[in-house]
Design an enzyme around this catalytic site. Sequence first.
Site, mmCIF file in Angstrom:
data_model
loop_
_atom_site.group_PDB
_atom_site.id
_atom_site.type_symbol
_atom_site.label_atom_id
_atom_site.label_comp_id
_atom_site.label_asym_id
_atom_site.label_seq_id
_atom_site.Cartn_x
_atom_site.Cartn_y
_atom_site.Cartn_z
ATOM 1 N N HIS A 18 0.839 -1.205 0.000
ATOM 2 C CA HIS A 18 0.000 0.000 0.000
ATOM 3 C C HIS A 18 0.878 1.261 0.000
ATOM 4 O O HIS A 18 0.597 2.226 -0.722
ATOM 5 C CB HIS A 18 -0.850 0.061 1.276
ATOM 6 N N LYS A 42 -17.392 -6.167 5.940
ATOM 7 C CA LYS A 42 -16.111 -6.796 6.302
ATOM 8 C C LYS A 42 -15.929 -6.833 7.808
ATOM 9 O O LYS A 42 -16.408 -5.942 8.517
ATOM 10 C CB LYS A 42 -14.949 -6.007 5.687
ATOM 11 N N ARG A 93 -1.974 -5.779 -8.552
ATOM 12 C CA ARG A 93 -0.932 -6.812 -8.467
ATOM 13 C C ARG A 93 -1.115 -7.830 -9.576
ATOM 14 O O ARG A 93 -0.157 -8.380 -10.089
ATOM 15 C CB ARG A 93 -0.990 -7.531 -7.117
#
Length: 163
Positions: A18, A42, A93
């Site tokens: 990050h 979450k 990614r």
Amino acid sequence: MTALALCPGSYDPITLGHLDIARRAQGIIGQVVIGIANNANKKYLFSLERRVELARLSVSELGLEGVSVEPIDGLLANYIKERGVTAIVKGLRSSGDFESERAMALLNRHMSGVETLFIMGDQGLNHVASSYVKEIASYGVELAGSVTEVVRSALKDAYGEAK
Ligand code: PNS
């Protein structure tokens, strides 16, 4: 008006991946806010206040200039308008990241009119994700080179030493 990039996310906890994206975004856009959100769907290891604190301490630990950390209360789109955000910046990614990020980028553009820009992170940090960092830490082991010292120590406090 000065350009402002927003790097939003849960940051539970913030990783070197990050921070690499925030640093790259700062190099291009100038000012960066790491915006820490609470997603009601979450379950988090760290509270919002603790995630903000760990991110702020991590930014100072790495000496990142032009990068600040703020909590985001409520919808991202409202924050973007109130704060005058120029662009959302997210790291990618893999193609796996792309599908979910694509949906979020379209949702956030629809709601705020602001574009999301994607940056490829450092290849050496490709395996680093908050979820992996926590999974490994839950066995009392550190995922080497994945987090700052303050986060490493917070994970140790949360999960304890190797079992
Ligand atoms: O996957 P993350 O890192 O938990 O993402 C969090 C965030 C806020 C970047 C993502 O959920 C998003 O872009 N949401 C848009 C909708 C919204 O504003 N939700 C309220 C805050 S979660």
